[in-house]
Design a protein around this motif. Structure first.
Motif, short mmCIF file in Angstrom:
data_model
loop_
_atom_site.label_atom_id
_atom_site.label_comp_id
_atom_site.label_asym_id
_atom_site.label_seq_id
_atom_site.Cartn_x
_atom_site.Cartn_y
_atom_site.Cartn_z
N ASN A 131 0.43 -1.49 0.44
CA ASN A 131 0.06 0.28 0.20
C ASN A 131 0.89 0.92 0.09
N TYR A 132 1.55 2.06 -0.83
CA TYR A 132 1.82 2.78 -1.29
C TYR A 132 1.46 4.11 -0.16
N LYS A 133 0.12 4.59 -0.32
CA LYS A 133 -0.45 5.02 0.09
C LYS A 133 -0.24 5.24 2.29
N ASP A 134 0.35 3.46 1.99
CA ASP A 134 0.79 3.78 3.91
C ASP A 134 1.75 4.91 4.18
N LYS A 135 2.00 6.33 4.11
CA LYS A 135 2.66 7.14 4.23
C LYS A 135 2.85 8.05 5.85
N SER A 136 4.26 7.64 6.10
CA SER A 136 4.83 8.38 7.54
C SER A 136 5.80 9.48 7.19
N LYS A 137 5.62 10.69 7.64
CA LYS A 137 5.89 11.76 7.36
C LYS A 137 7.53 10.77 8.30
N ALA A 187 9.42 8.78 7.16
CA ALA A 187 10.21 7.40 6.99
C ALA A 187 11.44 7.57 5.89
N PRO A 188 11.06 8.63 5.29
CA PRO A 188 12.28 9.59 5.53
C PRO A 188 12.98 9.63 5.70
N TYR A 213 8.29 6.71 -2.65
CA TYR A 213 6.86 6.53 -2.89
C TYR A 213 5.66 5.92 -1.49
N ASN A 214 5.99 6.59 -0.42
CA ASN A 214 5.50 6.57 1.02
C ASN A 214 5.62 8.07 1.65
N ASN A 215 6.67 8.86 0.98
CA ASN A 215 6.36 9.68 1.20
C ASN A 215 5.92 11.09 0.46
N PRO A 216 4.98 11.24 2.10
CA PRO A 216 3.80 12.12 2.15
C PRO A 216 3.48 13.37 0.88
N VAL A 269 4.52 12.31 -2.87
CA VAL A 269 2.79 10.74 -3.12
C VAL A 269 1.50 12.42 -3.14
N THR A 282 0.11 12.81 -6.52
CA THR A 282 -1.35 12.20 -7.13
C THR A 282 -2.32 13.43 -7.78
N PHE A 322 0.61 9.82 -10.06
CA PHE A 322 1.04 8.71 -9.25
C PHE A 322 0.40 7.26 -9.79
N ILE A 348 4.12 4.23 -9.68
CA ILE A 348 3.75 3.07 -8.89
C ILE A 348 4.56 2.14 -10.56
N ARG A 368 7.77 1.88 -10.77
CA ARG A 368 8.27 1.81 -9.45
C ARG A 368 8.21 0.14 -9.93
#
Lengths: 617, 378
Positions: free
Chosen positions: A2-8, A10-11, B200-203, B206, B210, B264, B268, B271
């Motif tokens: 799930n790519y939308k499983d994002k966390s600020k 993470a980077p 890709y999980n970087n808010p 994204v 998007t 997006f 993806i 990726r």
């Protein structure tokens, strides 16, 4: 995932790489361990600066031809030695243009050109780390002739199997031994169009062959014409320097093939067969049209040529093209000289000789056969009735081994026997024959007699022996192989001692082991081991150890005005002119037995005669 | 005075201005440029200006020997030069009727997938670069270096390999190379989760991508958009599957698709294809037979290709990459034309896509579309 499983946050995990060593090198020529086998820095097959073995390089220029960026120029080098089949040019590379593709290495005919693991980079390295200031090296190495400088660090090279050249010959079709050993049918079948084009495709057009050809034939040009399927052009190229292409295309000693640049890695081009292909493919009646011979303006000068061999015919062709009235005097019943009377029909069919000669005759050359100068007409008479006389009578006498028994009537000379066969006369063929000699003529007589034995007795019993051991026998390799295929025994490396005669009949030949033929100075000085003996039983012995000239037709008066050099050869200048203005001498009697030399100096003589007569006008 | 200014601002012709978006912008590649007509922050019209980068390139090809061109045509694409070599070689092979050895097909596949991985890595970096996340290009360029090491080992050069030749490949694989490749692939697989966390999980990313310039399926087909961009709209088309070449028919893979076709989806899609490529390399290594690597070919200096013409395409990281070559039977090509992977996307479709976009999204849009100017700029 799930790519939308994002966390600020993470980077932020990237921070852990902050203290890791970099993957890449930090400055040019940093020696990082990277490849197996202890290679530091760049890869074992890196395409860096060039290295050229100047001794091995033959200056063929293929590297310069393929270079896509035109970075390679061939430049005459002062410091390289001249050698056979090589120019003195060596590649010089402009690194401002070079794209390091290594195509030059892929087409290198000798494998002398390689790329190395050394490279320069337009970036100043830290001197304390590399110990050298690269910026200076760059300016020094920008345009340079590759040599041994980087030899210790070779990178990209081209093994034969990856070469961009075609190293294997197109196989020439030949008659099988069983098909040919009973007759005099021509063995070599000749190329088809596809085969010839395929073979022509192998040529790199370096021109090293032209350099070594006695006649300097334009070989790359006529090979190109085959590749272009333009035989008209091919024939023109041939006749520029050689008016006997059918003959030369079969029996030439092909020095060109020895010099062929492809031969350094693979098999030389079949230059001789390609020449034959052009001549075979063009019908005789198209010759004049293709060569553009319409009308020749006649000049009121007469030239006599003695001997209708390659030299005489060649001179006659070029002289008649210039408009001179040319007459050839030939002692034997048909023209061709040694080409007809010395070379067996299975190598050079008579109709092919006729094709070349008929064309020369069609230009107005008169050939008077059965006219022996010295008997039917004298040289003085020729001199009186002609402006110039050209003598090219060839080597028709056999040389004797002078061993005991060699004067017996059943001991023959190969030249005599071959001539008789060509004349259509019957020659003595015994059941057991021994032949002395290791050259091509010895192979000719061996194979001729083998055929005759086959016809007469149904089996072959011939032994050919020579002083030279097999590796240094002067005969062509294929001649030896084919002679063996036809049933003859070749037993080289023996020195003839005595021909045993019992009750007035030849019984055989005694030989002793020959250890070496030449001394250190390459002079003929054979050494024997008398303890090793052998006996070849025979009813008939043929000597084939060389030929000699017969100049008895030249009167003493003329002879006294000429200068004679070593081995009784008449001294001539570079234009084959003797001390007498009106007398030119050429062919085998000057240069030894070889058709292409004869053709070449016939051509030279024709030009010289023209120059002289023009000057006298 | 102030009255005057107000008056000017009300005039329509002064509301809009032209913005040159070319080599002056770090998000642009090559000498390509767009002339944007902007109203406020919004683009109202975009005009691509091609012709300054590879001008005369195809003409140059006509003046070189068939094999000499190998060192030229690959310069069309720096990140992924091998596709050019492959297309060019396949045209020659087809015209000459040459069948290449099986092993060469597998080596070609491995090399092509490696170069696709390399190109995707640069693409990942591009997303980071255009959003201000410079860690991404630092990582991807460093990881790509491992692939360059492998190329350096087989072909002697890191970027311009000149490894695929008419008839097969230039050299067999050296001993130990496969092991090193396997290690590199394993390493890249290990790195994937980290890329996910970083990119890709970087808010931030994204959010930026998007909904960015979505492509509809109809538009994608109408404008001839190919490759990952087409698949991001849900169309399942891939030259590796639909017009198979090299060793792809032997490999087992399924091409993923996305829906929506927005920034997006496109990101993806790449990726996911990256993962497929890693898998394809592993499969090809397993199935690779032993044997020759190059069919016998004519002497390079007298290399003639029979008369004829061919268009051959392959799947590049950016889409369908093809050459059209005409041979008149001589030592040089008679005519050549290149269709790069991002040909329509960057040139024709851009006019439509950029309309209504904000200025700051142009570079990012180029990165998500993976537009590479040398594909069409000639």
């Amino acid at each position: 995932m799930n790519y939308k499983d994002k966390s600020k946050l993470a980077p932020l995990s990237a921070l852990k790489y902050l203290f890791k060593d970099p993957i890449t090198i930090r400055y040019p020529q940093e020696e990082k361990e990277g490849y197996p086998g202890g290679f530091k820095g760049v890869s074992p097959k890196y395409r860096g600066m060039h290295s050229n073995d100047l001794e091995k390089c033959i200056g063929c220029g293929s590297c310069s031809e393929i270079c896509p960026t035109d970075a390679i120029r061939m430049v005459e080098a002062e410091d390289v030695e001249e050698k056979f089949g090589a120019t003195k040019e060596r590649p010089v590379i402009d690194y401002g243009r070079c794209c390091f593709c290594a195509f030059c290495v892929e087409v290198c005919t000798t494998g002398s050109l390689n790329m190395t693991r050394d490279y320069i980079h337009d970036y100043v390295s830290p001197i304390d780390k590399t110990g050298k200031d690269l910026s200076e090296t760059i300016s020094e190495e920008f345009i340079r002739r590759p040599d041994y400088k980087h030899e210790e660090n070779l990178g990209w090279n081209t093994p034969d199997e990856y070469s961009w050249l075609e190293l294997e010959r197109v196989k020439m079709e030949e008659l099988k031994p069983s098909e040919r050993d009973h007759s005099f049918i021509e063995i070599v079948k000749g190329f088809s169009k596809e085969q010839a084009t395929k073979e022509a495709q192998r040529c790199v057009s370096c021109g090293l062959c032209t350099e070594v050809c006695p006649a300097h034939m334009d070989i790359p040009e006529y090979i190109q014409s085959i590749f272009d399927a333009d035989l008209e052009e091919g024939l023109r190229q041939l006749y520029k320097t050689n008016p006997l292409p059918e003959i030369c295309g079969r029996i030439c000693t092909h020095k060109c093939e020895t010099a062929c640049s492809i031969a350094h890695r693979g098999e030389a081009l079949s230059i001789r067969w390609l020449k034959r292909y052009i001549a075979d493919s063009v019908p005789l009646d198209s010759y004049k049209k293709y060569l553009g011979i319409n009308y020749i303006k006649q000049i009121d000068k007469k030239i006599a040529i003695v001997g209708a061999g390659p030299a005489g015919l060649s001179a006659a062709y070029y002289l008649s093209l210039l408009g001179y009235k040319t007459t050839i005097f030939e002692a034997l019943p048909k023209p061709g000289g040694m080409m007809r009377y010395g070379i067996p029909e299975y190598r050079l069919p008579y109709d092919q000789i006729d094709k070349d000669i008929n064309f020369i005759e069609s230009l107005g050359v008169e050939i008077k056969c059965n006219t022996r100068v010295g008997k039917d007409i004298t040289l003085d008479e020729l001199h009186k009735t002609h402006d110039v006389v050209y003598i090219a009578t060839g080597l028709h006498l056999g040389r004797s081994t002078r061993i005991p028994g060699s004067d017996h009537k059943n001991v023959y000379y190969s030249t005599d026997l071959l001539r008789e066969v060509s004349l259509g006369n019957e020659i003595p063929v015994e059941k057991k024959i021994v032949i002395i000699g290791g050259g091509n003529v010895a192979m000719d007589i061996t194979r001729t007699l083998a055929r005759l034995q086959n016809i007469k007795y149904g089996k072959v019993d011939i032994t050919t022996t020579s002083l030279e051991s097999e590796d240094i026998m002067p005969a062509d390799r294929e001649e030896i192989v084919e002679a063996r295929e036809e049933g003859a025994t070749i037993d080289p490396g023996w020195g003839p001692k005595e021909i045993e005669i019992k009750n007035g009949k030849v019984v055989g030949l005694h030989v002793v082991k020959c250890l070496s033929v030449f001394d250190e100075d390459h002079r003929f000085s054979p050494k024997f081991d008398e303890s090793q003996k052998k006996f070849f039983a025979a009813d008939m012995v043929v000597q084939s150890i060389g030929q000699a000239m017969d100049l008895s037709y030249i009167s003493e008066d003329i002879k006294s005005k000429l200068t004679f050099g070593p081995r009784g050869r008449i001294k001539v200048n570079e234009n084959f002119q003797t001390d007498l203005d009106w007398l030119f001498v050429g062919g085998d009697i000057i240069q030894g037995p070889d058709a292409i030399h004869g053709i070449a100096n016939g051509h030279t003589t024709a030009k010289a005669i023209d120059d002289m007569l023009n000057k006298n006008k | 005075m102030s009255d005057n200014l107000t008056y000017l601002g009300m005039e329509d012709q002064y509301k809009k201005y032209e913005l040159f978006f070319g080599p002056n912008h770090p998000g642009m590649n090559g000498n390509f440029s767009y002339i944007l007509t902007v109203e406020g922050h919004t683009i109202v019209k975009a005009e691509p200006v091609p012709g300054l980068l590879h001008r005369g390139f195809e003409k140059l090809v006509e003046q070189r020997l068939w094999l000499q061109n190998i060192s030229l045509i690959l310069r069309i694409c720096v990140p992924e030069p091998d596709i050019n070599e492959l297309v060019y070689s396949r045209i020659i092979e087809k015209l000459m009727g040459v069948e290449i050895p099986e092993r060469a097909k597998f080596i070609r596949t491995i090399v092509l997938e490696m170069s696709r991985i390399g190109a995707f890595l640069l693409g990942f970096g591009g997303i980071g670069g255009t959003t201000g996340l410079y860690t991404a290009p630092n990582w991807t360029i460093a990881d790509r270096d491992y692939l360059l090491d492998l190329w350096e080992w087989i072909s002697g050069a890191r970027v311009y390999h000149m490894f695929i030749l008419p008839g097969g490949v230039r050299r067999d694989l050296p001993e130990g190379w496969i092991e090193k490749l396997q290690k590199t692939i394993a390493y890249l697989e290990k790195r994937l989760p980290e890329y996910d966390r970083l990119i890709y999980n970087n808010p931030l990313i994204v959010k930026r991508v998007t909904g960015l310039a979505p492509i509809t399926q109809e538009d994608a087909i109408k404008y001839g958009i190919t490759g990952p961009n087409l698949r991001a709209t849900g169309v399942k088309f891939d030259a590796r599957k639909n017009v198979p070449y090299a060793a792809y028919p032997y490999l087992d893979f399924d091409i993923p698709t996305q829906t929506g076709g927005d920034g997006f989806a496109r990101v993806i899609q790449r990726r996911e294809e990256f993962e497929i490529s890693l898998n394809l390399v592993k499969q090809a290594i397993k199935l690779m037979p032993k044997g020759e690597v190059r069919a016998p070919m004519p002497n390079a200096l007298k290399f003639r290709v029979p008369k004829g013409e061919r268009y051959v395409r392959v799947e590049s990281a950016r889409g369908e990459h093809g050459f059209y070559i005409v041979s008149d039977g001589t030592e040089k090509p008679y005519r050549m034309a290149v269709r790069g992977g991002s040909y329509t996307a960057g040139l024709i479709y851009a006019k439509k896509a950029l309309e209504g976009m904000r200025i700051e999204d142009v570079a990012l849009w180029m990165a998500t579309m993976d537009i590479c100017a040398p594909d069409f700029d000639r």
